[in-house]
Write a protein that holds these residues in place. Structure first.
Motif, PDB file in Angstrom:
ATOM      1  N   ALA A  25      18.205  34.763  30.617  1.00  0.00           N
ATOM      2  CA  ALA A  25      17.846  33.648  31.497  1.00  0.00           C
ATOM      3  C   ALA A  25      18.998  33.262  32.427  1.00  0.00           C
ATOM      4  O   ALA A  25      18.786  32.680  33.467  1.00  0.00           O
ATOM      5  CB  ALA A  25      17.434  32.447  30.667  1.00  0.00           C
ATOM      6  N   LEU A  26      20.235  33.591  32.054  1.00  0.00           N
ATOM      7  CA  LEU A  26      21.393  33.220  32.850  1.00  0.00           C
ATOM      8  C   LEU A  26      21.933  34.393  33.667  1.00  0.00           C
ATOM      9  O   LEU A  26      22.993  34.307  34.240  1.00  0.00           O
ATOM     10  CB  LEU A  26      22.509  32.698  31.944  1.00  0.00           C
ATOM     11  CG  LEU A  26      22.155  31.513  31.067  1.00  0.00           C
ATOM     12  CD1 LEU A  26      23.330  31.161  30.171  1.00  0.00           C
ATOM     13  CD2 LEU A  26      21.762  30.321  31.921  1.00  0.00           C
ATOM     14  N   ALA A  27      21.221  35.483  33.741  1.00  0.00           N
ATOM     15  CA  ALA A  27      21.743  36.716  34.299  1.00  0.00           C
ATOM     16  C   ALA A  27      21.834  36.742  35.820  1.00  0.00           C
ATOM     17  O   ALA A  27      22.202  37.739  36.377  1.00  0.00           O
ATOM     18  CB  ALA A  27      20.894  37.891  33.817  1.00  0.00           C
ATOM     19  N   ALA A  28      21.545  35.656  36.496  1.00  0.00           N
ATOM     20  CA  ALA A  28      21.581  35.649  37.956  1.00  0.00           C
ATOM     21  C   ALA A  28      22.995  35.783  38.499  1.00  0.00           C
ATOM     22  O   ALA A  28      23.177  36.231  39.621  1.00  0.00           O
ATOM     23  CB  ALA A  28      20.939  34.372  38.482  1.00  0.00           C
ATOM     24  N   GLU A  29      24.008  35.383  37.747  1.00  0.00           N
ATOM     25  CA  GLU A  29      25.375  35.477  38.226  1.00  0.00           C
ATOM     26  C   GLU A  29      26.348  35.521  37.054  1.00  0.00           C
ATOM     27  O   GLU A  29      25.993  35.191  35.933  1.00  0.00           O
ATOM     28  CB  GLU A  29      25.703  34.324  39.170  1.00  0.00           C
ATOM     29  CG  GLU A  29      25.453  32.962  38.604  1.00  0.00           C
ATOM     30  CD  GLU A  29      25.655  31.883  39.660  1.00  0.00           C
ATOM     31  OE1 GLU A  29      26.464  30.989  39.395  1.00  0.00           O
ATOM     32  OE2 GLU A  29      25.019  31.952  40.719  1.00  0.00           O
ATOM     33  N   PRO A  30      27.601  35.910  37.325  1.00  0.00           N
ATOM     34  CA  PRO A  30      28.601  35.981  36.250  1.00  0.00           C
ATOM     35  C   PRO A  30      28.962  34.599  35.712  1.00  0.00           C
ATOM     36  O   PRO A  30      28.597  33.583  36.287  1.00  0.00           O
ATOM     37  CB  PRO A  30      29.821  36.605  36.936  1.00  0.00           C
ATOM     38  CG  PRO A  30      29.383  37.051  38.269  1.00  0.00           C
ATOM     39  CD  PRO A  30      28.111  36.343  38.598  1.00  0.00           C
ATOM     40  N   LEU A  31      29.723  34.607  34.631  1.00  0.00           N
ATOM     41  CA  LEU A  31      30.214  33.363  34.055  1.00  0.00           C
ATOM     42  C   LEU A  31      31.020  32.569  35.077  1.00  0.00           C
ATOM     43  O   LEU A  31      31.542  33.127  36.044  1.00  0.00           O
ATOM     44  CB  LEU A  31      31.105  33.670  32.848  1.00  0.00           C
ATOM     45  CG  LEU A  31      30.414  34.348  31.667  1.00  0.00           C
ATOM     46  CD1 LEU A  31      31.453  34.807  30.648  1.00  0.00           C
ATOM     47  CD2 LEU A  31      29.412  33.410  31.028  1.00  0.00           C
ATOM     48  N   SER A  32      31.174  31.297  34.841  1.00  0.00           N
ATOM     49  CA  SER A  32      31.935  30.403  35.716  1.00  0.00           C
ATOM     50  C   SER A  32      33.439  30.656  35.578  1.00  0.00           C
ATOM     51  O   SER A  32      33.920  31.058  34.515  1.00  0.00           O
ATOM     52  CB  SER A  32      31.624  28.957  35.312  1.00  0.00           C
ATOM     53  OG  SER A  32      32.577  28.079  35.835  1.00  0.00           O
ATOM     54  N   VAL A  88      26.759  44.160  39.549  1.00  0.00           N
ATOM     55  CA  VAL A  88      25.775  43.517  40.403  1.00  0.00           C
ATOM     56  C   VAL A  88      26.444  42.578  41.396  1.00  0.00           C
ATOM     57  O   VAL A  88      26.184  42.622  42.598  1.00  0.00           O
ATOM     58  CB  VAL A  88      24.744  42.735  39.554  1.00  0.00           C
ATOM     59  CG1 VAL A  88      23.741  42.022  40.428  1.00  0.00           C
ATOM     60  CG2 VAL A  88      24.067  43.647  38.554  1.00  0.00           C
ATOM     61  N   VAL A  89      27.300  41.705  40.891  1.00  0.00           N
ATOM     62  CA  VAL A  89      27.940  40.683  41.712  1.00  0.00           C
ATOM     63  C   VAL A  89      29.256  40.288  41.043  1.00  0.00           C
ATOM     64  O   VAL A  89      29.409  40.447  39.830  1.00  0.00           O
ATOM     65  CB  VAL A  89      27.000  39.461  41.900  1.00  0.00           C
ATOM     66  CG1 VAL A  89      26.736  38.760  40.591  1.00  0.00           C
ATOM     67  CG2 VAL A  89      27.513  38.496  42.947  1.00  0.00           C
ATOM     68  N   SER A  90      30.207  39.795  41.834  1.00  0.00           N
ATOM     69  CA  SER A  90      31.500  39.381  41.300  1.00  0.00           C
ATOM     70  C   SER A  90      31.803  37.939  41.700  1.00  0.00           C
ATOM     71  O   SER A  90      31.472  37.508  42.796  1.00  0.00           O
ATOM     72  CB  SER A  90      32.614  40.287  41.839  1.00  0.00           C
ATOM     73  OG  SER A  90      32.454  41.608  41.387  1.00  0.00           O
ATOM     74  N   ARG A  91      32.452  37.248  40.782  1.00  0.00           N
ATOM     75  CA  ARG A  91      32.937  35.897  41.066  1.00  0.00           C
ATOM     76  C   ARG A  91      34.463  35.997  41.103  1.00  0.00           C
ATOM     77  O   ARG A  91      35.094  36.418  40.148  1.00  0.00           O
ATOM     78  CB  ARG A  91      32.503  34.928  39.965  1.00  0.00           C
ATOM     79  CG  ARG A  91      32.849  33.482  40.284  1.00  0.00           C
ATOM     80  CD  ARG A  91      32.420  32.532  39.172  1.00  0.00           C
ATOM     81  NE  ARG A  91      31.035  32.625  38.785  1.00  0.00           N
ATOM     82  CZ  ARG A  91      29.996  32.051  39.415  1.00  0.00           C
ATOM     83  NH1 ARG A  91      30.208  31.351  40.510  1.00  0.00           N
ATOM     84  NH2 ARG A  91      28.773  32.190  38.963  1.00  0.00           N
ATOM     85  N   SER A 122      29.232  40.080  31.224  1.00  0.00           N
ATOM     86  CA  SER A 122      30.279  39.704  32.166  1.00  0.00           C
ATOM     87  C   SER A 122      31.571  40.385  31.743  1.00  0.00           C
ATOM     88  O   SER A 122      31.889  40.440  30.555  1.00  0.00           O
ATOM     89  CB  SER A 122      30.495  38.190  32.168  1.00  0.00           C
ATOM     90  OG  SER A 122      29.453  37.553  32.871  1.00  0.00           O
ATOM     91  N   ARG A 123      32.292  40.891  32.728  1.00  0.00           N
ATOM     92  CA  ARG A 123      33.587  41.522  32.485  1.00  0.00           C
ATOM     93  C   ARG A 123      34.631  40.725  33.260  1.00  0.00           C
ATOM     94  O   ARG A 123      34.423  40.374  34.417  1.00  0.00           O
ATOM     95  CB  ARG A 123      33.577  42.967  32.968  1.00  0.00           C
ATOM     96  CG  ARG A 123      34.879  43.680  32.687  1.00  0.00           C
ATOM     97  CD  ARG A 123      34.867  45.070  33.188  1.00  0.00           C
ATOM     98  NE  ARG A 123      35.006  45.020  34.645  1.00  0.00           N
ATOM     99  CZ  ARG A 123      34.977  46.088  35.413  1.00  0.00           C
ATOM    100  NH1 ARG A 123      34.750  47.262  34.886  1.00  0.00           N
ATOM    101  NH2 ARG A 123      35.125  45.979  36.710  1.00  0.00           N
ATOM    102  N   ILE A 124      35.764  40.448  32.610  1.00  0.00           N
ATOM    103  CA  ILE A 124      36.810  39.632  33.209  1.00  0.00           C
ATOM    104  C   ILE A 124      38.052  40.495  33.405  1.00  0.00           C
ATOM    105  O   ILE A 124      38.554  41.093  32.455  1.00  0.00           O
ATOM    106  CB  ILE A 124      37.152  38.436  32.305  1.00  0.00           C
ATOM    107  CG1 ILE A 124      35.902  37.626  32.007  1.00  0.00           C
ATOM    108  CG2 ILE A 124      38.240  37.582  32.939  1.00  0.00           C
ATOM    109  CD1 ILE A 124      36.042  36.712  30.818  1.00  0.00           C
ATOM    110  N   ASP A 125      38.550  40.556  34.637  1.00  0.00           N
ATOM    111  CA  ASP A 125      39.791  41.256  34.951  1.00  0.00           C
ATOM    112  C   ASP A 125      40.781  40.246  35.507  1.00  0.00           C
ATOM    113  O   ASP A 125      40.421  39.416  36.345  1.00  0.00           O
ATOM    114  CB  ASP A 125      39.552  42.341  36.001  1.00  0.00           C
ATOM    115  CG  ASP A 125      38.799  43.540  35.449  1.00  0.00           C
ATOM    116  OD1 ASP A 125      39.018  43.887  34.282  1.00  0.00           O
ATOM    117  OD2 ASP A 125      38.017  44.130  36.199  1.00  0.00           O
TER     118      ASP A 125
END
Length: 145
Positions: A25-32, A88-91, A122-125
């Motif tokens: 349900a939260l897959a529209a964008e990466p974590l905050s 898909v998208v990056s924050r 989500s992957r965090i670099d």
């Protein structure tokens, strides 16, 4: 059963990655940028990088975390992508890190929403002065740089 090839390259591209499950349900964008788990991962990276620096440096605080952009990942991030495994998208995020007693230094992190078939994570670099994986001033972590 269908065999999947080439799905490991995108996720194995960095050693500073953290995969966190994301509910569909939260897959529209990466974590905050300010998600508790994200900030803890950034702090861990700062502490570990300081210990491994020559000479060792101590991390004091992470301040001013903020989002810079939610948008396309850098082209290099999908270099090993397939039709079913890709970012898909990056924050793009940044903050300031106090190291030793000096002035705070910039810290950059990028949170990628990775799709692998029907699964998403989500992957965090992280990138900063003490840990710059590509030794290029953290370009892949700063949009427009």
């Amino acid at each position: 059963m269908r065999r999947r090839e080439g799905t490991g390259g995108i996720l194995a591209a960095t050693t500073v990655a953290l995969a966190l499950s994301v509910p569909p349900a939260l897959a529209a964008e990466p974590l905050s940028c300010t998600d508790r788990n994200v900030l803890e991962r950034v702090r861990d990276n700062l502490r570990n990088s300081g210990r491994n620096a020559e000479p060792p440096r101590s991390f004091s605080a992470l301040s001013e975390p903020r989002e810079v952009l939610l948008g396309a990942p850098p082209r290099s991030a999908n270099r090993h992508a397939t039709s079913v495994t890709f970012i898909v998208v990056s924050r793009y995020c940044e903050g300031r890190a106090g190291v030793d007693a000096g002035a705070p230094e910039p810290v950059y992190w990028r949170i990628d929403l990775v799709r692998d078939g029907t699964e998403e994570s989500s992957r965090i670099d992280v990138c900063h002065k003490l840990f710059d994986p590509f030794e290029d001033g953290c370009l892949a972590y700063r949009p427009g740089a």
